[in-house]
Design a protein around this motif. Structure first.
Motif, PDB file in Angstrom:
ATOM      1  N   GLU A  54       0.828  -1.207   0.000  1.00 25.44           N
ATOM      2  CA  GLU A  54       0.000   0.000   0.000  1.00 25.44           C
ATOM      3  C   GLU A  54       0.867   1.263   0.000  1.00 25.44           C
ATOM      4  O   GLU A  54       0.544   2.240  -0.677  1.00 25.44           O
ATOM      5  CB  GLU A  54      -0.960  -0.001   1.183  1.00 25.44           C
ATOM      6  N   LEU A  55       1.965   1.254   0.736  1.00 22.83           N
ATOM      7  CA  LEU A  55       2.871   2.404   0.722  1.00 22.83           C
ATOM      8  C   LEU A  55       3.452   2.617  -0.672  1.00 22.83           C
ATOM      9  O   LEU A  55       3.565   3.753  -1.140  1.00 22.83           O
ATOM     10  CB  LEU A  55       4.000   2.219   1.744  1.00 22.83           C
ATOM     11  N   ASN A  56       3.801   1.533  -1.345  1.00 24.27           N
ATOM     12  CA  ASN A  56       4.330   1.663  -2.704  1.00 24.27           C
ATOM     13  C   ASN A  56       3.269   2.186  -3.668  1.00 24.27           C
ATOM     14  O   ASN A  56       3.581   2.960  -4.575  1.00 24.27           O
ATOM     15  CB  ASN A  56       4.909   0.339  -3.189  1.00 24.27           C
ATOM     16  N   LYS A  57       2.011   1.814  -3.469  1.00 27.95           N
ATOM     17  CA  LYS A  57       0.927   2.352  -4.298  1.00 27.95           C
ATOM     18  C   LYS A  57       0.805   3.857  -4.095  1.00 27.95           C
ATOM     19  O   LYS A  57       0.653   4.615  -5.057  1.00 27.95           O
ATOM     20  CB  LYS A  57      -0.403   1.679  -3.957  1.00 27.95           C
ATOM     21  N   ILE A  58       0.864   4.287  -2.837  1.00 26.41           N
ATOM     22  CA  ILE A  58       0.784   5.720  -2.544  1.00 26.41           C
ATOM     23  C   ILE A  58       1.966   6.436  -3.183  1.00 26.41           C
ATOM     24  O   ILE A  58       1.805   7.493  -3.808  1.00 26.41           O
ATOM     25  CB  ILE A  58       0.745   5.963  -1.019  1.00 26.41           C
ATOM     26  N   LYS A  59       3.133   5.850  -3.060  1.00 27.61           N
ATOM     27  CA  LYS A  59       4.356   6.435  -3.631  1.00 27.61           C
ATOM     28  C   LYS A  59       4.233   6.610  -5.142  1.00 27.61           C
ATOM     29  O   LYS A  59       4.693   7.601  -5.701  1.00 27.61           O
ATOM     30  CB  LYS A  59       5.548   5.517  -3.297  1.00 27.61           C
ATOM     31  N   GLU A  60       3.571   5.660  -5.791  1.00 27.46           N
ATOM     32  CA  GLU A  60       3.409   5.703  -7.248  1.00 27.46           C
ATOM     33  C   GLU A  60       2.195   6.526  -7.685  1.00 27.46           C
ATOM     34  O   GLU A  60       1.936   6.661  -8.873  1.00 27.46           O
ATOM     35  CB  GLU A  60       3.301   4.277  -7.796  1.00 27.46           C
TER      36      GLU A  60
END
Length: 64
Positions: A54-60
């Motif tokens: 989920e953090l990587n989704k937010i980052k992207e």
């Protein structure tokens, strides 16, 4: 704050730009984590992987 995995914490700081903002996100209950905080949800390996995802989704730029 309870103990948080270093990898999760560092990723959250990178995503949100500050330790304070990362901490706020990590302790706030989220629907995506069954109403639990990312901190609590990441207490298992499977939960940790979901929080990182989920953090990587937010980052992207993907927001729910």
């Amino acid at each position: 704050m309870d103990v948080i995995d270093v990898e999760v914490k560092e990723l959250a700081i990178g995503v949100f730009g500050s330790e304070n903002k990362a901490d706020q996100w990590l302790v706030s209950d989220k629907k995506m984590f069954d109403g639990k905080s990312p901190l609590l949800f990441s207490s298992t390996e499977a939960g940790k992987l979901k929080v990182i995802e989920e953090l990587n989704k937010i980052k992207e730029g993907y927001f729910l």
